[in-house]
Design an enzyme around this catalytic site. Structure first.
Site, PDB file in Angstrom:
ATOM      1  N   SER B  15     -19.427   3.753  58.193  1.00 43.12           N
ATOM      2  CA  SER B  15     -20.810   3.546  58.648  1.00 43.12           C
ATOM      3  C   SER B  15     -21.311   4.767  59.411  1.00 43.12           C
ATOM      4  O   SER B  15     -22.369   5.328  59.102  1.00 43.12           O
ATOM      5  CB  SER B  15     -20.895   2.332  59.575  1.00 43.12           C
ATOM      6  OG  SER B  15     -20.633   1.141  58.873  1.00 43.12           O
ATOM      7  N   ARG B  38     -26.298   5.604  67.144  1.00 44.76           N
ATOM      8  CA  ARG B  38     -26.076   4.164  67.349  1.00 44.76           C
ATOM      9  C   ARG B  38     -27.345   3.356  67.077  1.00 44.76           C
ATOM     10  O   ARG B  38     -27.284   2.235  66.571  1.00 44.76           O
ATOM     11  CB  ARG B  38     -25.604   3.887  68.772  1.00 44.76           C
ATOM     12  CG  ARG B  38     -24.291   4.526  69.100  1.00 44.76           C
ATOM     13  CD  ARG B  38     -23.203   3.522  69.421  1.00 44.76           C
ATOM     14  NE  ARG B  38     -21.931   4.075  69.017  1.00 44.76           N
ATOM     15  CZ  ARG B  38     -20.903   3.343  68.618  1.00 44.76           C
ATOM     16  NH1 ARG B  38     -20.977   2.030  68.552  1.00 44.76           N
ATOM     17  NH2 ARG B  38     -19.769   3.908  68.246  1.00 44.76           N
ATOM     18  N   HIS B  41     -27.629   3.235  63.341  1.00 43.97           N
ATOM     19  CA  HIS B  41     -26.621   2.298  62.831  1.00 43.97           C
ATOM     20  C   HIS B  41     -27.079   0.844  62.982  1.00 43.97           C
ATOM     21  O   HIS B  41     -26.815   0.006  62.126  1.00 43.97           O
ATOM     22  CB  HIS B  41     -25.306   2.524  63.583  1.00 43.97           C
ATOM     23  CG  HIS B  41     -24.217   1.580  63.220  1.00 43.97           C
ATOM     24  ND1 HIS B  41     -23.806   0.548  64.028  1.00 43.97           N
ATOM     25  CD2 HIS B  41     -23.445   1.498  62.109  1.00 43.97           C
ATOM     26  CE1 HIS B  41     -22.844  -0.123  63.433  1.00 43.97           C
ATOM     27  NE2 HIS B  41     -22.590   0.424  62.271  1.00 43.97           N
TER      28      HIS B  41
END
Lengths: 210, 210
Positions: B15, B38, B41
């Site tokens: 990922s 982040r 993501h």
């Protein structure tokens, strides 16, 4: 400082008016359109209307289930946290088994993620499923259905991210295992969308829109 | 049923490798890039890298604050729920005043939303602020700073939607009131992004990436 709207009712009305004006909703049955509107409202992207895949009976099936006491299963606490309790029938249980004490051991035994293992603790029969985080939760749910698990009333599938999200939602949309579903194709998704879909069911169930 | 990756470590690695390969991160300082990664993501959209606005010291300021015991204020329970407790220093308090018993009356008295009224119960001094839902919370925070409230250590601003989200974030990005910030311009945002930014701070703070 620029001026801004402070009236909750005005914000609410203007928000949903914008979604309805800008989003392409013609291809949705009226009740499914309400779910689409709330999902769009939760993410700020009208263009996702074009990437939603669904069974035409998904709202009808989910609402009928909720009205007869079906639980809602969420794949993570954020989805559960985003569901507005008072919108749902009073008896509705919102369940999340991700932090169940059995889940870590189950994940180890199965050689999978905690999110997937948590699905093995779900009583899928007639339930409303809301997935807003983990692709492996959706994959595992589909595996369980292939293995004979009882059909849910509806699967609201919004796993997000770069590994398995697009693939798990494509698997659902292409082979929904005779289960009513709503999903957003591609990488995008998230707990706010999953919660919003459940909240829309609550509003429809209470006769708020139809 | 198509095959899928079940190993949590492999999913995690793939990922983040995908985000780093696809997102345009060159313009970010190294620590702010971790926050961007982040946030991306959490939403599945690499293209938002181009719409993030930030102060170069936002991560540094927030981490220093957390390491000396600063609280995190969240504008809604979903943001609080998405913060991974164990990533943050043990003493960190995560506070959400939206459901404080004083908030509804305060909202009525101020003629504003509950989300905005909840901000009046925040001790902003040196705090880390994470807004993932309500534009009015961000507007109210900026009003309080204009009125002399003590500066937070950082504002992580991801309000979402069609009324005030783009405007409140533009106000922050254009006039940040001497406060370090990270925000996503436009309508997009959400609690998952706000939580992800806080979680990135926790990882950086523990020396996990730098």
């Amino acid at each position: 400082m620029r001026p801004y709207e402070k009236d909750p009712a005005a914000i609410y009305a203007a928000s949903f008016a914008t979604v309805r004006a800008e989003a392409a909703l013609d291809r949705f049955p009226q009740d499914v359109a309400e779910l689409a509107v709330r999902v769009i409202h939760a993410c700020g992207m009208v263009e996702i209307a074009d990437r939603l895949a669904f069974a035409t009976d998904v709202a009808h099936s989910a609402i009928a289930a909720l009205q007869t006491g079906a639980p809602v299963y969420a794949d993570c606490e954020m989805v559960a946290s985003g569901i507005t309790r008072r919108l749902l029938p009073e008896a509705t249980e919102i369940r999340c088994t991700l932090n169940d004490p059995r889940t870590p051991d189950l994940a180890r035994d199965l050689g999978t993620t905690r999110s997937a293992a948590a699905v093995d603790l779900w009583d899928t029969d007639g339930a409303v499923i809301a997935i807003g985080n983990a692709p492996t939760a959706l994959f595992r749910l589909l595996e369980r259905l292939d293995g004979g698990a009882a059909r849910p009333a509806a699967i609201l599938a919004f796993p997000v991210g770069f590994v398995g999200a697009a693939e798990s939602k494509a698997e659902l949309a292409e082979r929904p295992r005779q289960t009513p579903f709503l999903t957003l194709r591609g990488r995008r998704g998230g707990s706010a969308m999953a919660s919003a879909a459940v909240n829309a069911l609550g509003i429809l169930s209470a006769g708020g829109v139809q």
